[in-house]
Design an enzyme around this catalytic site. Structure first.
Site, short mmCIF file in Angstrom:
data_model
loop_
_atom_site.label_atom_id
_atom_site.label_comp_id
_atom_site.label_asym_id
_atom_site.label_seq_id
_atom_site.Cartn_x
_atom_site.Cartn_y
_atom_site.Cartn_z
N GLU A 1 49.63 39.87 39.18
CA GLU A 1 49.32 38.51 38.74
C GLU A 1 49.75 38.36 37.29
O GLU A 1 49.58 39.28 36.48
CB GLU A 1 47.82 38.21 38.85
N CYS B 1 44.46 33.19 40.88
CA CYS B 1 44.20 31.86 40.32
C CYS B 1 45.46 31.24 39.71
O CYS B 1 45.58 30.02 39.63
CB CYS B 1 43.11 31.94 39.25
N ASN C 1 44.51 31.06 47.88
CA ASN C 1 43.84 32.18 47.22
C ASN C 1 42.40 31.77 46.93
O ASN C 1 42.18 30.79 46.22
CB ASN C 1 44.55 32.49 45.90
N GLU C 2 41.45 32.46 47.49
CA GLU C 2 40.04 32.17 47.21
C GLU C 2 39.76 30.67 47.23
O GLU C 2 39.27 30.10 46.26
CB GLU C 2 39.62 32.74 45.86
O1 AHR Z 1 42.28 39.30 39.75
C1 AHR Z 1 41.79 38.33 38.90
C2 AHR Z 1 41.35 37.07 39.63
O2 AHR Z 1 40.29 37.37 40.47
C3 AHR Z 1 42.38 36.46 40.54
O3 AHR Z 1 43.23 35.62 39.87
C4 AHR Z 1 41.55 35.70 41.52
O4 AHR Z 1 42.15 35.62 42.77
C5 AHR Z 1 40.24 36.43 41.54
O5 AHR Z 1 39.18 35.57 41.33
#
Ligand code: AHR
Length: 624
Positions: A23, A226, A356-357
């Site tokens: 990320e 995120c 994602n989440e």
């Molecule tokens: O890994 C850090 C964050 O944790 C990521 O961006 C997100 O997917 C999770 O909340």
């Protein structure tokens, strides 16, 4: 004694089990894996994104031998529509040269004696004249390399030079000086080490890339969590003051035509590493590419669903186009684009992550549109739905049920829990349904970067391997952190501008990933319990962004000694959301959490309970 049932068939271990989750967090790309040495090369940092930014962040004025110059960031007749700002030098007196100095990242620009550095810049000057480029110490007393260009064009033109370093340092500056009459316009001032990972142009920093490659990851999830699913939905042409959602098409092609973005983690993202580079990097390290795309929902504390059908249809089409970009023949529009960028051969994409989440119900409306379009056009692609974090309780279960109904191939699970959770949950997947979607543990870490954390994760991985018939993929998270730009801890690989090292968890990942068995046979231990050693652990506290102050920290517990990290007790610690309840109130944070790891001075091998009360105050940076 330990008994192993050698006659049993055992569990076949997924041959893709261990991978990495990349990320762009903690300046993982710019100032990290991306080998570019100049910070803010296109003068696009701006205070609307982040109050501490200006168009001249990382740049300062230089006037030599009686020279006098006024610097400004201008935007009339820019380099192109996506690169709107540039540096203007209004020269009052040329002296022996006037211009700018770039500080790079961390302490400065690292140089190694005898190594070559490729400089490029765009210049426009009505009055032709020389531009001198030097690599110098911060005080200008030591010059490590020099090149001289003749800028003759009244319109934008690209100039290149190669500089050879005459010394080794980790704190050089790049100085660009114009001689003669102004004005002089400059943009995309860039410096790359000649040596990048696998010698790729616009490539990756060798030492960090090699650390990742040494894990022998079987997949690369990118470009983040995120970072992928938070932002506005406007394309760049409708410029928003704050971050736009990650749109892969903005990140390919000539780097000077990629619009920069302000990312979820509170800093400017150049997109110098974009989708083409990620696919290329995955191939270079022998990993399956695993992109994650937004399905128009947002998450990570921001609720901004995309409900307009026409706009959503564009995102669906972009997703199909990405698959074509990765796998299509060179005769297809996006396959042709890939070939033009230098890779006629398909990248062989097999997995795609949708969301994602996602913590908002709009996901249930949007996801099927993407999934159905992919199934119809690319039935061989494995679709990964998501479930959010285990700490989300009932929501996590609802997301799983939805993924089953939708026939997702895999479900992406995330958890950042204490080491004791990892020790206690070794059997988590023993009872998972074997008939539904497989599990992708897309993000996990025990909170802390100590040996104790690594040990807890190693123990947990034995449970994952034992259940690898249902857990197909797993990745520690996050992967990278620049020691000077920390958004989140713990992290797997840490670096500054010229050094890189793995955390204890890195070495566990490396050990497991490089030594994967074919089958796990049932085994049992009987007899006296193994001796227990108290585990000392850091309180793994990370932050949504680093601009959170801890005003009040109280620790109460049943005896023993609680170790607070120095910077934490000083009020500048980091925080991991999910460790406890968190809420946004009146635009600030208020958080509570439980210390689950502490050293017991009583010498007890047992876990002790402690309570940590924290009052935190948000002082700036990204909302979240
Ligand atoms: O890994 C850090 C964050 O944790 C990521 O961006 C997100 O997917 C999770 O909340």
């Amino acid at each position: 004694p330990l008994t192993v049932d050698t006659a049993a068939e055992g569990t076949k271990v997924s041959d893709r089990l261990y991978g990495v989750f990349y990320e762009d967090i903690n300046h993982a790309a710019d100032g990290g894996l991306y080998a570019e040495l100049v910070q803010n090369r296109s003068f696009e940092y701006n205070a609307t994104d982040e109050p501490s930014y200006t168009g001249l962040t990382a740049w300062s004025e230089v006037e030599r031998g009686g020279g006098s110059v006024a610097l400004s960031v201008a935007s009339e007749r820019p380099l192109n529509d996506n690169n709107r700002n540039y540096l203007r030098l209004d020269i009052a007196a040329p002296g022996e040269g006037v211009g700018v100095r770039n500080a790079g990242y961390n302490r400065g620009i690292p140089l190694r004696k005898g190594h070559e550095y490729d400089l490029s810049l765009y210049a426009r000057r009505p009055a032709p004249g020389p531009i001198t480029v030097t690599l110098e110490s911060a005080d200008g007393a030591t010059v490590y390399g020099r090149a001289r260009l003749q800028a003759r064009s009244a319109e934008w033109k690209k100039y290149r030079a190669t500089l050879t370093a005459r010394g080794t340092t980790d704190a050089a500056r790049l100085v660009v000086l114009a001689e003669g009459a102004g004005p002089v316009d400059l943009d995309m001032i860039s410096l790359f080490p000649r040596e990048t990972y696998k010698g790729r142009e616009n490539g990756m920093r060798e030492d960090i890339a090699e650390m990742i490659a040494a894990l022998k990851p079987r997949f690369l999830r990118f470009p983040g969590g995120c970072v992928t699913n938070v932002g506005t939905y406007d394309p760049y042409s409708v410029r928003q003051d704050r971050r736009r959602i990650y749109q892969w098409k903005e990140t390919i092609g000539p780097v000077e035509e990629r619009p920069t973005n302000f990312n979820f983690w509170g800093y400017n993202q150049s997109y110098g590493i974009g989708y083409y580079e990620y696919f290329q990097f995955a191939e270079d390290i022998g990993a399956e590419p695993l992109p994650v795309l937004s399905v128009g929902v947002n998450g990570c504390g921001e609720n901004r669903p995309l409900t307009d059908e026409t706009a959503l249809a564009r995102y669906v089409q972009d997703t199909l186009d990405l698959i074509e970009f990765a796998n299509g023949p060179v005769t297809s529009p996006w396959g042709k684009k890939r070939a033009e960028l230098g890779h006629p051969k398909p990248f062989g994409l097999e997995y795609i992550g949708l969301g994602n989440e996602e913590i908002y119900p709009e996901f249930f409306a949007n996801y099927p549109k993407f999934a159905q379009a992919i199934r119809a056009k690319h039935p061989d692609i494995k679709i990964i739905s998501n479930s959010g974090q285990t700490s989300q309780g009932a929501w996590f279960d609802r997301m799983w049920s939805f993924a089953r109904e939708q026939g997702a191939d895999l479900v992406d699970e995330h958890y950042y829990n204490s080491p004791s959770w990892f020790l206690a949950n070794n059997r988590r997947y023993d009872s998972y349904d074997r008939t539904g979607p497989k599990v992708f543990v897309g993000e996990y870490a025990s909170q802390g970067n100590t040996f104790g954390n690594a040990l807890a994760e190693a123990s947990y991985l034995t449970g994952i391997e034992r259940n690898s018939d249902v857990v197909e993929l797993a990745a520690y998270a996050p992967l990278l952190a620049n020691v000077d730009y920390v958004d989140w801890t713990p992290d797997l690989i840490w670096f500054d501008n010229d050094q890189v090292y793995g955390s204890p968890s890195y070495h566990v990942q490396r050990l497991f990933s490089r030594n994967v068995g074919e089958r796990i046979l049932p085994s049992a231990y009987t007899g006296e319990p193994l001796p227990q050693t108290p585990i000392r652990g850091a309180i793994g506290l990370g932050a949504w962004n680093t601009q959170v102050r801890y005003d009040d920290v109280k620790v109460t517990g049943a005896g023993g000694e609680v170790l607070l990290a120095e910077d934490f007790s000083a009020g500048a610690g980091a925080w991991t959301p999910g460790a406890g309840a968190w809420a946004v109130r009146d635009g600030g944070y208020e958080q509570t959490a439980t210390v689950e790891d502490a050293r017991s001075t009583a010498g007890s091998a047992d876990w002790s309970d402690y309570t940590l009360e924290v009052t935190a105050r948000k002082t700036g940076g990204a909302e979240g």
